[in-house]
Design an enzyme around this catalytic site. Sequence first.
Site, short mmCIF file in Angstrom:
data_model
loop_
_atom_site.label_atom_id
_atom_site.label_comp_id
_atom_site.label_asym_id
_atom_site.label_seq_id
_atom_site.Cartn_x
_atom_site.Cartn_y
_atom_site.Cartn_z
N PHE A 242 3.35 -0.05 2.71
CA PHE A 242 2.81 -1.01 3.67
C PHE A 242 3.97 -1.76 4.34
O PHE A 242 4.90 -2.20 3.66
CB PHE A 242 1.87 -1.99 2.98
CG PHE A 242 1.07 -2.80 3.96
CD1 PHE A 242 0.11 -2.20 4.75
CD2 PHE A 242 1.28 -4.16 4.09
CE1 PHE A 242 -0.63 -2.93 5.67
CE2 PHE A 242 0.54 -4.91 5.01
CZ PHE A 242 -0.41 -4.28 5.80
N ASP B 51 2.88 -1.47 -5.87
CA ASP B 51 1.94 -2.27 -5.10
C ASP B 51 0.56 -1.63 -5.26
O ASP B 51 0.35 -0.46 -4.88
CB ASP B 51 2.36 -2.30 -3.63
CG ASP B 51 1.46 -3.20 -2.77
OD1 ASP B 51 0.30 -3.43 -3.16
OD2 ASP B 51 1.91 -3.64 -1.70
N TYR C 32 -8.47 -9.39 -2.09
CA TYR C 32 -9.46 -9.53 -1.02
C TYR C 32 -9.98 -8.19 -0.52
O TYR C 32 -10.90 -8.16 0.30
CB TYR C 32 -8.90 -10.33 0.16
CG TYR C 32 -7.59 -9.85 0.72
CD1 TYR C 32 -7.52 -8.76 1.57
CD2 TYR C 32 -6.40 -10.49 0.39
CE1 TYR C 32 -6.32 -8.31 2.09
CE2 TYR C 32 -5.19 -10.06 0.91
CZ TYR C 32 -5.15 -8.96 1.75
OH TYR C 32 -3.96 -8.53 2.25
N LYS C 33 -9.44 -7.10 -1.00
CA LYS C 33 -9.93 -5.78 -0.59
C LYS C 33 -11.04 -5.34 -1.54
O LYS C 33 -12.13 -5.89 -1.52
CB LYS C 33 -8.76 -4.78 -0.55
CG LYS C 33 -7.65 -5.15 0.42
CD LYS C 33 -6.56 -4.10 0.42
CE LYS C 33 -5.33 -4.54 1.21
NZ LYS C 33 -5.59 -4.65 2.66
N ARG D 217 -9.85 4.67 9.72
CA ARG D 217 -9.98 4.55 8.26
C ARG D 217 -11.41 4.18 7.86
O ARG D 217 -12.04 3.34 8.50
CB ARG D 217 -9.04 3.48 7.72
CG ARG D 217 -7.58 3.70 7.96
CD ARG D 217 -6.73 2.77 7.09
NE ARG D 217 -7.20 1.39 7.09
CZ ARG D 217 -6.72 0.43 6.30
NH1 ARG D 217 -5.78 0.71 5.42
NH2 ARG D 217 -7.17 -0.81 6.38
#
Length: 397
Positions: free
Chosen positions: A113, A184, A209-210, A356
């Site tokens: 990322f 990560d 939060y995902k 996505r």
Amino acid sequence: MTDFAATKAMFEIPDGVLYLDGNSLGPLPKAAPARVAEMLTQEWGEMLITGWNKAGWMAMPMALGDRVGKLIGAEPGHVVLGDTLSIKVYQALAAALDMNPDRRVVLTDSGNFPSDLYMAEGLLSSLNRGHELRIVAPDEVADAITDEVAVLMLTEVDYGTGRLHDMAALTKRAHDAGVVTVWDLAHTAGAVPVDVAGAGADFAVGCTYKYLNGGPGAPAFIYVAPRHANRAVPALSGWLGHDAPFAFEKSYRPGSGVERMRVGTPPIIQMTALETALDIWDMADMADVRATSIDLCELFIAEIEATCPMLTLASPRDATRRGSQVSFRFEDGYAAMQALIARDVIGDFRAPDIMRFGFTPLYIDADDVRAAVAIIQDVMEKRLWDRAEYKARSAVT
């Protein structure tokens, strides 16, 4: 077996919306508003500052850390929550570099990322010791692990394509070469089973939060392996990482274990919301989540490839090498995604051309997948995306 019909009923999904973007932001647990309101009125409202003791606010980062730790295979007492993922990346990388002071290469891959890369660039620049951030293709990582590498820093699931690294194999290869690992788990925690302890990971970080449904801005977490917990040097030596914060000493002494990785004041309101999501996760078995996720992704791929030949699969076809998302390439992917969102199929777009779609069994089922595919087919076949309003870029894609 996990009762996914029960967990689905515990999330707030607007009527008619097919939400395939939990890999970016999970939906609201229905219990969150009332629990947060209770915290605001009965804890903050009535207890005021005494809530840090009476309501247990100060203990929440470690208590929630253990609950997240169960989902990533961590030993109890070795995960703590707080701050943002970028901060936790910085902390983990800095501590890892300190453990390999004679080496100068941080190895990562092109699927990492960007924020992780930015934090690494900033850290290495500030150290000014001649470090190099070496970026290779994902399938070249194993061969690039050499004795000049100090730290291997990888995102386990590629945010763009969903490609899944083999944590155990790469960690072993790294350790055999004297390399410290930083993983990560932003696109892994709550998506696929993780075993940081079994894999021998040195450090791991991630967000809540995902897939973990903690809400926008929910705190990040950091894992430090027990063998490092009392010797990892916290580059960000914040007040709450001090061994005795309320002694108000003028010099920093790191706290014991992973608590030394605490930095700023914990976001209690956000952590309260996260608690309600973890209550739902307590009802789920990660093996069931993974098996059902694979089924949903396989169904989605088969249906899209049968109906939308203009879309090209960007994710690995082998389900064992893929996280809980499916990505397709399309030249006008941004506009196509906006057209889908306008028709209540919510995914997202990542430049330059990736559409996505995330699949979370806690609130997505096979009927949702089929309904989404029917709308995607209609949008693509009729070129409904080819309108000016869908091509105007918003701040968040």
